[in-house]
Design an enzyme around this catalytic site. Structure first.
Site, short mmCIF file in Angstrom:
data_model
loop_
_atom_site.label_atom_id
_atom_site.label_comp_id
_atom_site.label_asym_id
_atom_site.label_seq_id
_atom_site.Cartn_x
_atom_site.Cartn_y
_atom_site.Cartn_z
N GLY A 73 70.82 12.80 29.41
CA GLY A 73 70.69 12.07 28.45
C GLY A 73 70.15 10.78 28.87
O GLY A 73 68.91 9.84 28.44
N THR A 74 70.40 10.50 29.98
CA THR A 74 70.19 9.54 30.88
C THR A 74 68.61 9.29 31.55
O THR A 74 68.41 8.07 31.12
CB THR A 74 71.24 8.89 32.29
OG1 THR A 74 72.23 9.38 32.29
CG2 THR A 74 70.74 8.33 33.45
N ASN A 151 79.45 5.26 22.04
CA ASN A 151 79.96 6.46 22.97
C ASN A 151 81.47 5.88 23.09
O ASN A 151 82.44 7.10 23.61
CB ASN A 151 79.59 6.38 24.13
CG ASN A 151 79.62 5.73 24.90
OD1 ASN A 151 78.28 4.88 24.75
ND2 ASN A 151 79.81 5.25 26.02
N GLN A 181 75.83 10.58 21.30
CA GLN A 181 77.23 10.39 20.61
C GLN A 181 76.81 11.12 19.02
O GLN A 181 77.85 11.24 18.32
CB GLN A 181 78.00 10.24 20.76
CG GLN A 181 77.91 9.65 22.27
CD GLN A 181 79.20 10.24 22.69
OE1 GLN A 181 79.53 11.34 22.59
NE2 GLN A 181 79.47 10.31 24.27
N HIS A 203 75.07 18.56 27.23
CA HIS A 203 76.44 19.18 27.17
C HIS A 203 77.25 18.59 26.33
O HIS A 203 78.40 18.74 26.27
CB HIS A 203 76.89 18.92 28.81
CG HIS A 203 76.24 17.09 28.98
ND1 HIS A 203 78.19 16.76 29.39
CD2 HIS A 203 75.80 16.08 28.80
CE1 HIS A 203 77.94 15.20 29.04
NE2 HIS A 203 76.36 14.94 29.21
N THR A 239 59.47 21.87 37.18
CA THR A 239 59.28 23.11 36.50
C THR A 239 60.66 22.74 35.43
O THR A 239 61.64 22.68 35.80
CB THR A 239 59.85 24.12 37.27
OG1 THR A 239 58.74 23.40 38.46
CG2 THR A 239 60.01 25.19 37.73
N CYS A 327 81.57 7.35 32.45
CA CYS A 327 80.66 6.82 33.35
C CYS A 327 82.02 5.27 34.20
O CYS A 327 81.78 5.71 35.47
CB CYS A 327 79.47 6.35 33.27
SG CYS A 327 78.70 7.62 32.06
N1 PLP Z 1 74.04 7.54 25.97
C1 PLP Z 1 75.61 7.74 25.57
C2 PLP Z 1 75.63 7.38 24.34
C3 PLP Z 1 76.47 8.80 26.09
O1 PLP Z 1 77.85 8.90 25.92
C4 PLP Z 1 76.00 9.10 27.38
C5 PLP Z 1 76.91 10.51 28.02
O2 PLP Z 1 78.55 9.54 28.02
C6 PLP Z 1 74.54 9.08 27.76
C7 PLP Z 1 73.89 8.19 27.51
C8 PLP Z 1 74.05 9.97 29.27
O3 PLP Z 1 73.89 11.40 29.01
P1 PLP Z 1 73.73 12.21 30.39
O4 PLP Z 1 75.59 12.04 30.59
O5 PLP Z 1 73.90 13.37 29.39
O6 PLP Z 1 73.41 11.73 31.38
#
Ligand code: PLP
Length: 390
Positions: A73-74, A151, A181, A203, A239, A327
């Site tokens: 997601g990041t 989140n 989320q 995940h 890849t 995080c």
């Molecule tokens: N965006 C939101 C709203 C999230 O809750 C998270 C993870 O906690 C992320 C982005 C980041 O996702 P990833 O863990 O796949 O990098």
């Protein structure tokens, strides 16, 4: 995981779905061809990726060409923000309650951060003012990012209303949403219909860690973050993780199929959890009215309690929970989301996020109520005694 643990941290990561693991296995094991190649093993792998892309596109309600697989997601968030500014310049705008995966690229690029209301949803008047402000200063907004679901506190954003403001005041800007989320709780078709880009993370819905999706509307072309072999139609080199892609699709299809049922089931568990804690613990405050949030998040504050101490006691009693986003937990500073919502420091320091998911049971909830009530009572007692002793 230890079956005796009470796991209420599904917003940090949820249990992998059996169907995803089963579908991934052959691609991680025997069918290991690189889908970019031209021989038979490569073609078999490529077909699996194509099929997975079709399944993801179907759940999101877009065409297959609008689905880009990423590593998380990041990465999807960074691609949307930094990729847009790299491609077309201009100013990035986001809400103050965004995950750091959006907030940090926006601030790093000198963008504008918009106020949120006391529920954590972006303030539409403030958004309009910020968009107008950029154009009044002779600038141009190129990307606006507002999360679908927060989140930490679970607040759902009215993205159609956000889109109205953006289309009116910054018609050339691309609208991005971090829907990481949202996947378990909201219809992603309705979200994708009003935005240009949408981030997902596998995940969070029972797929593998290290897999993300960025939905990129046709005609929207953020500059790739990764250059190289030209995979994902040149939008994301590297890849392809075939097993990861297959697992992402399997988990997303499963989450989509059970969504209505799970929204009702988990919503009832969340209500019982909050009601049980607030009736047993006098100082407990429900941070955001539950009507504004997804069913999977229960956010409470215990003013005067240090959440670090609370999490320690909960962990000792076998309850996995979180103080803020995964995080940020471990940091002493109260969360930037609660600060942006105007929650005072004493209350925010006692914040607890309990997040539910597809494996949460009634027993988990009843255990959590008694573990949390006992732990808070202990901390209140210690605080009272240290005041008397002091
Ligand atoms: N965006 C939101 C709203 C999230 O809750 C998270 C993870 O906690 C992320 C982005 C980041 O996702 P990833 O863990 O796949 O990098």
């Amino acid at each position: 995981m230890d079956p005796d643990l009470v796991y209420l941290d599904h917003a940090a990561t949820t249990a992998p779905r059996r169907v995803a693991l089963d579908e991934m296995r052959p691609w991680a094991e025997s069918q290991f061809g690189n889908p970019s190649g031209s021989h038979r093993a490569a073609r078999i792998a490529r077909r699996a990726v194509d099929e997975a892309r079709d399944r993801v596109a179907d759940v999101i309600g877009v065409t297959s060409g609008e689905v880009v697989f990423t590593s998380c997601g990041t990465e999807s968030d960074n691609f949307a923000i930094a990729g847009t500014v790299a491609a077309v310049g201009g100013t990035a705008v986001c809400s103050a309650a965004e995950h750091h995966a959006v907030l940090d690229p926006v601030t790093h690029l000198g963008g504008v951060v918009v106020h949120v209301g006391s529920d954590g949803a972006v303030d539409l008047d403030a958004l309009a003012g910020s968009l107008q402000g950029v154009s009044d200063r002779g600038g141009r907004v190129s990307v606006v990012s507002v999360m679908a679901v927060n989140n930490e506190v679970g607040t759902v954003t009215d993205l159609a209303a956000v889109a109205d403001v953006v289309r009116r005041l910054a018609p050339d800007a691309w609208l991005h949403t971090d829907a990481v989320q949202a996947a378990c709780w909201l219809d992603l078709r309705a979200i994708s219909a009003v935005v240009d880009m949408m981030s997902l993370s596998a995940h969070k819905f029972g797929g593998p860690k290290g897999m993300g999706v960025l939905m990129v509307r046709d005609g929207v072309n953020p500059h790739p973050l990764l250059l190289g072999g030209g995979q994902e139609r040149g939008r994301r080199s590297g890849t392809t993780d075939v097993a990861g892609v297959v697992g992402t699709a399997a988990a997303l299809v499963a989450a989509d199929a059970e969504r209505d049922h799970e929204v009702a089931r988990v919503g009832a568990l969340r209500d019982r959890l909050i009601d049980g804690i607030t009736s047993a613990v006098e100082i407990a405050v429900e941070t955001v009215p539950r009507a504004s949030t997804v069913p999977g998040v229960a956010h409470l504050c215990f003013p005067g309690i240090e959440n670090e101490a609370l999490l320690f006691l909960l962990d000792q009693d076998g309850l996995c929970a979180s103080a803020a986003s995964a995080c940020a937990s471990g940091a002493m500073e109260p969360s930037h989301v609660l600060a942006a919502m105007g929650v005072d420091r004493r209350t925010a320091t006692g914040a607890l996020r309990l997040s539910l998911g597809h494996t949460t049971t009634v027993d988990d909830i009843e255990s959590a109520i008694s573990i949390i009530s006992a732990a808070v009572a202990r901390l209140v007692d210690i605080a009272g005694r240290s005041r008397v002793d002091g």
